[in-house]
Motif scaffolding. Structure first.
Motif, PDB file in Angstrom:
ATOM      1  N   ARG A   9     -45.972  40.558 -10.227  1.00 54.67           N
ATOM      2  CA  ARG A   9     -45.537  39.179 -10.012  1.00 54.67           C
ATOM      3  C   ARG A   9     -44.518  38.763 -11.072  1.00 54.67           C
ATOM      4  N   GLN A  29     -46.452  31.951  -7.376  1.00 60.52           N
ATOM      5  CA  GLN A  29     -47.504  31.655  -6.394  1.00 60.52           C
ATOM      6  C   GLN A  29     -47.313  32.484  -5.122  1.00 60.52           C
ATOM      7  N   THR A  32     -48.424  35.932  -5.867  1.00 53.76           N
ATOM      8  CA  THR A  32     -49.885  36.015  -5.973  1.00 53.76           C
ATOM      9  C   THR A  32     -50.496  36.115  -4.588  1.00 53.76           C
ATOM     10  N   TRP A  35     -49.946  39.611  -3.346  1.00 59.07           N
ATOM     11  CA  TRP A  35     -50.876  40.516  -4.029  1.00 59.07           C
ATOM     12  C   TRP A  35     -52.266  40.429  -3.395  1.00 59.07           C
TER      13      TRP A  35
END
Length: 179
Positions: A9, A29, A32, A35
């Motif tokens: 990230r 964000q 994330t 991920w």
């Protein structure tokens, strides 16, 4: 150069200006969420917690819709694009969440990635046009048009809220934890 964390990230700049910091947190964000959804098959993306119908696949499709809603429809004043242009929202106000179950993981991820890429392009164009104070081309019924700054802050909030949900759902799928 952007620092990248162990999950891949991009870290928001600690000393950037308002625009760089705001975009840095939004991209963090977004990364994330990517991920939390990475490496999951259809069953993983369809998993839900016992108290909710929310799934990671539905979340990806919902956030794809939110990306196109705020950046394409509001900021740029464009008409809805496929697949949003044929949805009967009055028949199913949560179509974005529900219809993800009919898509493959690749279709869902690609839709979200394409919407994010388009949002980045439209953001760059608006920043070049007038910066964070650029008003959206679409206005509400009272004639108010949000600024790009407002849209970006709203998107950070939208992602942060859903990334919290994603943490819980992903942990229930395979035990993956982390911020």
């Amino acid at each position: 150069m952007t620092d990248i964390d162990e999950q891949g990230r991009p870290l928001p700049p600690e000393t950037g200006g308002e625009t760089e910091t705001l975009l840095g947190f939004l991209d963090f964000q977004r990364a994330t969420l990517a991920w939390k959804c990475a490496g999951l098959d259809a069953a993983g993306l369809a998993a839900a917690l016992p108290t909710s119908a929310m799934t990671l696949g539905g979340m990806l499709k919902h956030l794809a819709y939110v990306e196109q809603w705020w950046f394409s429809q509001w900021l740029a004043g464009r008409s809805p694009e496929a697949p949003w242009d044929t949805v009967d929202w009055s028949a199913d106000a949560d179509w974005d969440w529900h219809s993800a179950a009919d898509d493959t993981p690749e279709q869902t991820r690609t839709l979200w990635e394409d919407c994010v890429a388009r949002s980045r392009e439209l953001t760059a164009a608006a920043l070049a046009e007038g910066g964070l104070d650029t008003l959206s081309r679409r206005a509400d019924s009272a004639g108010r048009a949000p600024s790009l700054r407002w849209i970006l802050f709203h998107m950070v909030e939208e992602y942060a809220r859903h990334v919290g949900h994603a943490d819980l759902i992903r942990e229930s799928v395979d035990g993956l934890t982390g911020e």
